[in-house]
Design a protein around this motif. Structure first.
Motif, PDB file in Angstrom:
ATOM      1  N   UNK A   5       0.836  -1.208   0.000  1.00 46.15           N
ATOM      2  CA  UNK A   5       0.000   0.000   0.000  1.00 46.15           C
ATOM      3  C   UNK A   5       0.855   1.236   0.000  1.00 46.15           C
ATOM      4  N   UNK A   6       0.250   2.404  -0.246  1.00 48.28           N
ATOM      5  CA  UNK A   6       1.058   3.632  -0.361  1.00 48.28           C
ATOM      6  C   UNK A   6       1.680   4.076   0.959  1.00 48.28           C
ATOM      7  N   UNK A   7       1.123   3.581   2.086  1.00 49.19           N
ATOM      8  CA  UNK A   7       1.678   3.996   3.380  1.00 49.19           C
ATOM      9  C   UNK A   7       1.537   2.836   4.367  1.00 49.19           C
ATOM     10  N   UNK A   8       2.669   2.461   4.961  1.00 46.04           N
ATOM     11  CA  UNK A   8       2.725   1.228   5.745  1.00 46.04           C
ATOM     12  C   UNK A   8       3.365   1.515   7.101  1.00 46.04           C
ATOM     13  N   UNK A   9       2.765   0.986   8.180  1.00 44.54           N
ATOM     14  CA  UNK A   9       3.311   1.164   9.528  1.00 44.54           C
ATOM     15  C   UNK A   9       4.554   0.297   9.671  1.00 44.54           C
ATOM     16  N   UNK A  10       5.623   0.859  10.226  1.00 47.74           N
ATOM     17  CA  UNK A  10       6.833   0.070  10.385  1.00 47.74           C
ATOM     18  C   UNK A  10       7.617   0.569  11.595  1.00 47.74           C
ATOM     19  N   UNK A  11       8.781  -0.015  11.806  1.00 48.95           N
ATOM     20  CA  UNK A  11       9.661   0.461  12.884  1.00 48.95           C
ATOM     21  C   UNK A  11      10.982   0.863  12.264  1.00 48.95           C
ATOM     22  N   UNK A  15      14.172   5.897  15.608  1.00 51.22           N
ATOM     23  CA  UNK A  15      12.942   6.694  15.531  1.00 51.22           C
ATOM     24  C   UNK A  15      11.738   5.940  16.103  1.00 51.22           C
ATOM     25  N   UNK A  16      11.819   4.624  16.199  1.00 52.09           N
ATOM     26  CA  UNK A  16      10.681   3.847  16.697  1.00 52.09           C
ATOM     27  C   UNK A  16       9.638   3.662  15.613  1.00 52.09           C
ATOM     28  N   UNK A  17       8.349   3.876  15.989  1.00 51.57           N
ATOM     29  CA  UNK A  17       7.278   3.678  15.006  1.00 51.57           C
ATOM     30  C   UNK A  17       7.313   4.755  13.936  1.00 51.57           C
ATOM     31  N   UNK A  18       7.257   4.326  12.702  1.00 45.29           N
ATOM     32  CA  UNK A  18       7.211   5.297  11.597  1.00 45.29           C
ATOM     33  C   UNK A  18       6.218   4.807  10.550  1.00 45.29           C
ATOM     34  N   UNK A  19       5.802   5.719   9.690  1.00 43.94           N
ATOM     35  CA  UNK A  19       5.025   5.355   8.510  1.00 43.94           C
ATOM     36  C   UNK A  19       5.970   5.398   7.314  1.00 43.94           C
ATOM     37  N   UNK A  20       6.019   4.300   6.556  1.00 47.53           N
ATOM     38  CA  UNK A  20       6.839   4.292   5.342  1.00 47.53           C
ATOM     39  C   UNK A  20       5.926   4.683   4.186  1.00 47.53           C
ATOM     40  N   UNK A  21       6.187   5.820   3.582  1.00 46.69           N
ATOM     41  CA  UNK A  21       5.347   6.312   2.482  1.00 46.69           C
ATOM     42  C   UNK A  21       6.031   5.927   1.174  1.00 46.69           C
ATOM     43  N   UNK A 285      -3.862   8.922   2.579  1.00 45.57           N
ATOM     44  CA  UNK A 285      -3.878   7.725   1.722  1.00 45.57           C
ATOM     45  C   UNK A 285      -4.351   6.489   2.493  1.00 45.57           C
ATOM     46  N   UNK A 286      -5.421   6.695   3.302  1.00 47.20           N
ATOM     47  CA  UNK A 286      -6.030   5.555   3.996  1.00 47.20           C
ATOM     48  C   UNK A 286      -5.459   5.306   5.385  1.00 47.20           C
ATOM     49  N   UNK A 287      -4.375   5.984   5.761  1.00 45.92           N
ATOM     50  CA  UNK A 287      -3.792   5.772   7.098  1.00 45.92           C
ATOM     51  C   UNK A 287      -4.260   6.874   8.038  1.00 45.92           C
ATOM     52  N   UNK A 293       3.160  12.170  14.269  1.00 51.18           N
ATOM     53  CA  UNK A 293       3.606  10.886  13.712  1.00 51.18           C
ATOM     54  C   UNK A 293       4.776  11.100  12.753  1.00 51.18           C
ATOM     55  N   UNK A 294       5.726  10.143  12.764  1.00 49.55           N
ATOM     56  CA  UNK A 294       6.924  10.264  11.918  1.00 49.55           C
ATOM     57  C   UNK A 294       6.699   9.520  10.601  1.00 49.55           C
ATOM     58  N   UNK A 295       7.073  10.160   9.499  1.00 52.81           N
ATOM     59  CA  UNK A 295       6.890   9.538   8.177  1.00 52.81           C
ATOM     60  C   UNK A 295       8.203   9.551   7.397  1.00 52.81           C
ATOM     61  N   UNK A 296       8.461   8.464   6.676  1.00 56.34           N
ATOM     62  CA  UNK A 296       9.648   8.393   5.827  1.00 56.34           C
ATOM     63  C   UNK A 296       9.211   8.401   4.370  1.00 56.34           C
TER      64      UNK A 296
END
Ligand code: HEM
Length: 385
Positions: A5-11, A15-21, A285-287, A293-296
């Motif tokens: 998907x276009x945006x995925x929860x990850x570690x 940074x800890x929890x991030x969203x991978x865009x 994008x659905x998230x 929140x941190x995004x990459x």
């Protein structure tokens, strides 16, 4: 990532929890939307911590004053100063000297090959040394100091986790000390180069603090060096892998621009940008994002998004259109992209034409990749000619 998907929860280490865009649209939109996404955590509002808390080593906090980690209006104030300094020199003016520096390194490789009869490592002997030489000269740093930058940059191979991150600090401290010294020398005796121009801009209008000046010098030195090393190394490897396209390129210089863009797209030398933060709660994008929140922005994924690029996994030096985002997007879009492309052009032209019967001394499958996080480049490229 794209399949998930276009945006995925990850570690992410540190940074800890991030969203991978990952999709081209979501990455592009995020990097360009200054209202909903910010770089500097301090921009999230009152009481928010900055990039590095006060108990972190000072050298890290100094780096956080660099424009790549700032938002408007500070980013703009800093970027205008370097843009003006860049604009004062044209690439056409710089090209002959850049070619000369490439020639010198190629000559040294030739001599080494002749002397030892062994293969030569293109990464160590050329791809790392050439961009350092160019950026050091642009900044006006002494030629004798160049090898030091390479050693420091090696230390930037960040290992995952806090320990790995903290290992970086001593090198950062040394770079900072060195550049503070150089800045002082430029104040005492102005010399040609960007560093003196930035020092003068500082004293003219008090537009840069001392820490901002140091951070800018570090940013220019390292943003302009390793990234271009990766572009040259990745490009040479792909051209070794696709000999038919390499031969076409050597015979038709008008393909150079699209070939370099394809190398940038296909290999994404910078795999993701510095992290962004959600400035408000939103559905992206659905998230469901919460403020802070941190995004990459994963440029490497966006550059192979099948909704934008036909046959994204095919390397094609004639690809058009090629809207890759290997240089990022929005206010932090790469400042040195034209210089990087010029360095790549000069390198590809010269290496293939000057080194007769150029071959990779190992099979492409045996190439070892750098373990450094966030970049993609061969660790070594043994060549013979
Ligand atoms: C920013 C890539 C070469 C100077 C960036 C960014 C990317 C990038 C992706 C955005 C990072 C982010 O948003 O976090 C590359 C690549 C290069 C290259 C792939 C070579 C192939 C250079 C060169 C210079 C340079 C040669 C300097 C002369 C900068 C600076 C920034 C930047 C100063 C920060 C801009 C800002 O924050 O406004 N680059 N770069 N880069 N690049 Fe490059």
């Amino acid at each position: 990532l794209l399949e998930q998907g276009p945006i995925v929860r990850s570690k992410f280490p540190f940074l800890g929890n991030v969203w991978m865009v990952s999709s081209h649209a979501a990455v592009n939109e995020m990097l360009k939307d200054r209202k909903r996404f910010v770089r500097d955590p301090a921009s999230l509002g009152k009481g928010q911590r900055g990039y590095f808390p006060f108990w972190m080593p000072r050298s890290l906090r100094v780096m956080a004053s660099g424009m790549i980690l700032r938002d408007e209006p500070d980013h703009r104030r800093l970027r205008i100063l370097v843009e003006q300094a860049f604009a004062r020199r044209s690439l056409e003016q710089m090209q002959p000297r850049i070619e000369e520096m490439a020639d010198e390194l190629i000559q040294e490789m030739r001599e080494k090959h002749r002397r030892t009869g062994q293969s030569v490592d293109l990464m160590a002997e050329y791809a790392q040394r050439f961009p350092i030489a160019v950026i050091a000269e642009l900044l006006g740093l002494p030629e004798a100091d160049r090898s030091r930058f390479g050693n420091w940059a090696e230390k930037f191979a960040i290992e995952p986790g806090l320990i790995g991150f903290l290992k970086l600090v001593p090198s950062l401290g040394k770079i900072e000390k060195y550049l503070r010294g150089q800045i002082q020398l430029c104040r005492d005796a102005p010399r040609p180069g960007l560093l003196t121009e930035l020092v003068q801009a500082e004293s003219d209008g008090q537009r840069l603090t001392e820490d901002e000046l140091v951070a800018m010098a570090v940013l220019l030195l390292f943003a302009g060096f390793l990234t271009t090393t990766h572009l040259i190394g990745n490009g040479m490897l792909e051209l070794f892998r696709h000999r038919d396209q390499q031969e076409r390129l050597l015979g038709d210089d008008s393909l150079m621009e699209s070939a370099i863009n394809e190398i940038l797209r296909y290999t994404s030398p910078v795999q993701f940008t510095k992290p962004m933060r959600a400035a408000e709660a939103m559905n992206y994008y659905g998230a469901e994002l919460e403020k802070g929140d941190v995004l990459m922005a994963v440029l490497a994924a966006a550059n192979v998004d099948p909704t934008v690029f036909v046959n994204p996994d095919r390397f094609d030096i004639t690809r058009k259109p090629n809207p890759h985002i290997a240089f990022g997007a929005g206010i932090h879009v790469c400042l040195g992209m034209k210089l990087a492309k010029l360095e790549a052009r000069v390198s590809f032209q010269k290496l293939w034409s000057e080194l007769k019967n150029l071959e990779l001394a190992i099979t492409p499958e045996d190439v070892q990749w750098s373990k450094q996080k966030g970049v993609r480049r061969p660790q070594a490229l043994p060549i013979q000619f």
